[in-house]
Every structure is written in C-alpha cells, then in structure tokens.
Design a protein around this motif. Structure first.
Motif, PDB file in Angstrom:
ATOM      1  N   ALA A  36       0.846  -1.186   0.000  1.00 16.04           N
ATOM      2  CA  ALA A  36       0.000   0.000   0.000  1.00 16.04           C
ATOM      3  C   ALA A  36       0.884   1.240   0.000  1.00 16.04           C
ATOM      4  CB  ALA A  36      -0.906   0.010   1.230  1.00 16.04           C
ATOM      5  N   CYS A  37       0.270   2.350  -0.279  1.00 12.01           N
ATOM      6  CA  CYS A  37       0.920   3.644  -0.101  1.00 12.01           C
ATOM      7  C   CYS A  37       0.736   4.034   1.360  1.00 12.01           C
ATOM      8  CB  CYS A  37       0.282   4.678  -1.028  1.00 12.01           C
ATOM      9  SG  CYS A  37       0.860   6.346  -0.767  1.00 12.01           S
ATOM     10  N   VAL A  38       1.813   4.012   2.138  1.00 13.86           N
ATOM     11  CA  VAL A  38       1.740   4.253   3.584  1.00 13.86           C
ATOM     12  C   VAL A  38       2.387   5.606   3.892  1.00 13.86           C
ATOM     13  CG1 VAL A  38       2.372   3.409   5.870  1.00 13.86           C
ATOM     14  CG2 VAL A  38       1.862   1.782   4.031  1.00 13.86           C
ATOM     15  N   VAL A  39       1.640   6.469   4.581  1.00 10.31           N
ATOM     16  CA  VAL A  39       2.145   7.784   4.979  1.00 10.31           C
ATOM     17  C   VAL A  39       2.024   7.890   6.492  1.00 10.31           C
ATOM     18  CG1 VAL A  39       1.986  10.279   4.653  1.00 10.31           C
ATOM     19  CG2 VAL A  39       1.280   8.734   2.796  1.00 10.31           C
ATOM     20  N   ILE A  40       3.146   8.127   7.169  1.00  8.93           N
ATOM     21  CA  ILE A  40       3.120   8.268   8.621  1.00  8.93           C
ATOM     22  C   ILE A  40       3.620   9.658   9.003  1.00  8.93           C
ATOM     23  CG2 ILE A  40       3.426   5.798   8.988  1.00  8.93           C
ATOM     24  CD1 ILE A  40       6.307   6.343   9.810  1.00  8.93           C
ATOM     25  N   ALA A  41       3.055  10.205  10.071  1.00  9.49           N
ATOM     26  CA  ALA A  41       3.471  11.509  10.585  1.00  9.49           C
ATOM     27  C   ALA A  41       4.231  11.299  11.879  1.00  9.49           C
ATOM     28  CB  ALA A  41       2.252  12.396  10.820  1.00  9.49           C
ATOM     29  N   GLU A  42       5.412  11.887  11.964  1.00 13.00           N
ATOM     30  CA  GLU A  42       6.284  11.730  13.129  1.00 13.00           C
ATOM     31  C   GLU A  42       6.954  13.060  13.452  1.00 13.00           C
ATOM     32  OE1 GLU A  42       6.689   9.159  15.000  1.00 13.00           O
ATOM     33  OE2 GLU A  42       6.369   7.314  13.845  1.00 13.00           O
ATOM     34  N   GLN A  43       7.359  13.212  14.718  1.00 13.27           N
ATOM     35  CA  GLN A  43       8.105  14.404  15.096  1.00 13.27           C
ATOM     36  C   GLN A  43       9.559  14.307  14.648  1.00 13.27           C
ATOM     37  OE1 GLN A  43       7.509  16.240  18.932  1.00 13.27           O
ATOM     38  NE2 GLN A  43       5.634  15.095  19.293  1.00 13.27           N
ATOM     39  N   ARG A  44      10.092  13.084  14.603  1.00 11.28           N
ATOM     40  CA  ARG A  44      11.472  12.863  14.150  1.00 11.28           C
ATOM     41  C   ARG A  44      11.546  11.503  13.469  1.00 11.28           C
ATOM     42  NH1 ARG A  44      11.023  12.723  19.480  1.00 11.28           N
ATOM     43  NH2 ARG A  44      11.686  14.887  19.605  1.00 11.28           N
ATOM     44  N   LEU A  45      12.607  11.284  12.711  1.00 10.87           N
ATOM     45  CA  LEU A  45      12.755  10.008  12.034  1.00 10.87           C
ATOM     46  C   LEU A  45      12.900   8.880  13.050  1.00 10.87           C
ATOM     47  CD1 LEU A  45      15.145  10.655   9.012  1.00 10.87           C
ATOM     48  CD2 LEU A  45      12.822   9.735   8.914  1.00 10.87           C
ATOM     49  N   PRO A  46      12.063   7.857  12.982  1.00  7.25           N
ATOM     50  CA  PRO A  46      12.182   6.728  13.910  1.00  7.25           C
ATOM     51  C   PRO A  46      13.537   6.047  13.760  1.00  7.25           C
ATOM     52  CG  PRO A  46      10.084   6.664  12.764  1.00  7.25           C
ATOM     53  CD  PRO A  46      10.914   7.707  12.083  1.00  7.25           C
ATOM     54  N   PRO A  47      14.228   5.743  14.864  1.00 11.55           N
ATOM     55  CA  PRO A  47      15.563   5.155  14.770  1.00 11.55           C
ATOM     56  C   PRO A  47      15.578   3.786  14.116  1.00 11.55           C
ATOM     57  CG  PRO A  47      14.779   5.121  17.039  1.00 11.55           C
ATOM     58  CD  PRO A  47      13.831   5.977  16.261  1.00 11.55           C
ATOM     59  N   GLY A  48      14.501   3.026  14.246  1.00 10.76           N
ATOM     60  CA  GLY A  48      14.475   1.678  13.689  1.00 10.76           C
ATOM     61  C   GLY A  48      13.823   1.578  12.335  1.00 10.76           C
ATOM     62  N   LEU A  49      13.624   2.720  11.676  1.00  9.03           N
ATOM     63  CA  LEU A  49      12.926   2.714  10.399  1.00  9.03           C
ATOM     64  C   LEU A  49      13.781   2.056   9.328  1.00  9.03           C
ATOM     65  CD1 LEU A  49      10.265   3.761   9.154  1.00  9.03           C
ATOM     66  CD2 LEU A  49      11.527   5.788   8.444  1.00  9.03           C
ATOM     67  N   ARG A  50      13.209   1.066   8.651  1.00 13.79           N
ATOM     68  CA  ARG A  50      13.913   0.371   7.577  1.00 13.79           C
ATOM     69  C   ARG A  50      12.960   0.165   6.414  1.00 13.79           C
ATOM     70  NH1 ARG A  50      17.338   1.686  10.328  1.00 13.79           N
ATOM     71  NH2 ARG A  50      19.098   0.560  11.246  1.00 13.79           N
ATOM     72  N   ALA A  51      13.405   0.527   5.253  1.00 19.61           N
ATOM     73  CA  ALA A  51      12.589   0.306   4.061  1.00 19.61           C
ATOM     74  C   ALA A  51      12.612  -1.170   3.689  1.00 19.61           C
ATOM     75  CB  ALA A  51      13.109   1.140   2.899  1.00 19.61           C
ATOM     76  N   SER A  52      11.521  -1.664   3.142  1.00 17.83           N
ATOM     77  CA  SER A  52      11.476  -3.038   2.664  1.00 17.83           C
ATOM     78  C   SER A  52      12.383  -3.179   1.451  1.00 17.83           C
ATOM     79  CB  SER A  52      10.040  -3.423   2.290  1.00 17.83           C
ATOM     80  OG  SER A  52       9.220  -3.428   3.434  1.00 17.83           O
TER      81      SER A  52
END
Length: 233
Positions: A175-191
C-alpha cells in the motif's frame, strides 16, 4: 499508487495551517511526514483523507482529482486514516473492533501481528493502555487491506520492541503508507527494493523533500534536512 497534495491550503477559521503545500507519496512504499507540533503534518494527513476541506489547491489520487470527494467515499475506495487520538471504538471490545475491521474474514492476521492483543479480546477498547490502543488501531488498519494508509504517530505509547515491529509491518504493506512523526524513527527500515521518502514541514510549509538516507545524513551532520534540498515548485 500515488497520492499527492498540489499547492494545498487549509484554514482553521482565520488561521491558515497549510500554505500551498505540494508533496507526493508513492506506493507501495513508505513516506514519512516530519515536523514538530504545529508544523502541519497532522493537517496534511487530514487533507489527504478528506476530513478537513481545502481552501485552495487539490488532492490527487492515482491521477484523479479527489478534492471534492468526501472522506467516506475515499474510505470506500481504499483509504484508511489512523488518527493520533480516538482511533478505536472505546465502548466495544477488542474482539468487536477487530471483527468490524475484518468483516467476514478472520482477524487472525491482527493477532499474528500483535500477539499481545490475544488476551485482551474480551476487554473494552476504552480500558486499554495507550500503547495497546495503538496496536488495536493499527491492527484494524492492517485488516482493512487499504490501498492508502495514513497514520499519525503510529508507535506512540509503545515499547521500543513493539514500535520496531510496527514500523516493520507498515513498511511491508502492499500500500501507499504515509506516517506523521516528530522525528525520524531510529528503527525505520525500508522493505527490500523500496525507498522511504521524507517530507519535512515547518509552520505549514514543506522545507525538505527527499529520500530517507538524505534526511538521516543531514541529521548526522547537525544540519536541518531543509538546508539540503527544497521541493521543486
């Protein structure tokens, strides 16, 4: 799948919250809206979902202008919004929330994603902790099989382990996923094979648009991402 804002303006009474915002969220893939409270990131999600009207500009979904399409019609076409607050039916049990989201299908995938919800099935959703409610809200979004998923602060109230699992789940959605955050999540990893895109907002305007690696690099050097690149007009 692509959803976008084109020169979008949103007003709350006399105050303008978005000042001609243009941004694109491609899919399947993950797009992160960064910004402090009051930056306009939540308003961007609401504008995409149709829960706030535009005072100018347009919402474009797969090449079609859906600006005048009401929120419930966007939902019928496959858009799912998970707001920061009131994202579950508090008077219903966890089981009933999941049954509503899954329809005639089993809701086992939600329990596979968040096993912590299993023992909570008889509980009313309004009695859950903040992190438990976020798990339930996101489970409902996962069960909806939406084409566009908009989530405001998905990991709020979660432990680091559950938060990491949440970002993994969202990154892997078809899906097209859009998330709103105050800062980049440290564990964020693209598939694998996908790129994570970042838009940073300040005071209702986009100051940076680029790939996650660019935003991360700017943060490491102590410079704001907005000093690296500004969106094309």
């Amino acid at each position: 799948m692509i959803i976008a804002l084109r020169h979008a303006r949103v007003r709350y009474g006399p105050l303008e919250a978005l000042h001609g915002v243009t941004l694109v969220a491609p899919g399947p893939g993950l797009t992160v809206l960064l910004g402090r409270n009051g930056s306009g990131r939540t308003t961007v999600l609401r504008a995409l979902a149709g829960t706030v009207p535009l005072s100018g500009g347009a919402v474009v979904w797969d090449g079609t202008d859906v600006t005048r399409l009401p929120a419930y019609e966007r939902a019928r076409r496959g858009l799912c919004l998970v707001p920061e607050r009131q994202a579950v039916f508090g008077s219903l049990t966890v089981r009933e929330n999941l049954e509503l989201a899954s329809g005639a299908r089993p809701f086992d995938p939600a329990l596979d994603s968040y096993p912590q919800l299993g023992p909570l099935l008889p509980r009313r959703a309004g009695t859950l902790s903040g992190g438990e409610q976020r798990m339930l809200a996101l489970s409902r979004a996962l069960l909806a099989r939406a084409r566009v998923v908009l989530v405001d602060e998905p990991a709020q109230g979660m432990s680091p382990t559950v938060a990491a699992r949440t970002y993994e789940l969202l990154s892997g959605l078809d899906a097209c996923v859009v998330i709103a955050e105050q800062r980049l999540p440290p564990g964020l990893r693209a598939s694998a094979g996908r790129t994570t895109y970042v838009h940073e907002l300040r005071r209702g305007a986009v100051v940076f648009s680029g790939e996650e690696a660019e935003a991360t690099g700017a943060a490491r050097t102590g410079r704001a991402p907005g000093s690296e690149r500004r969106p094309a007009p």
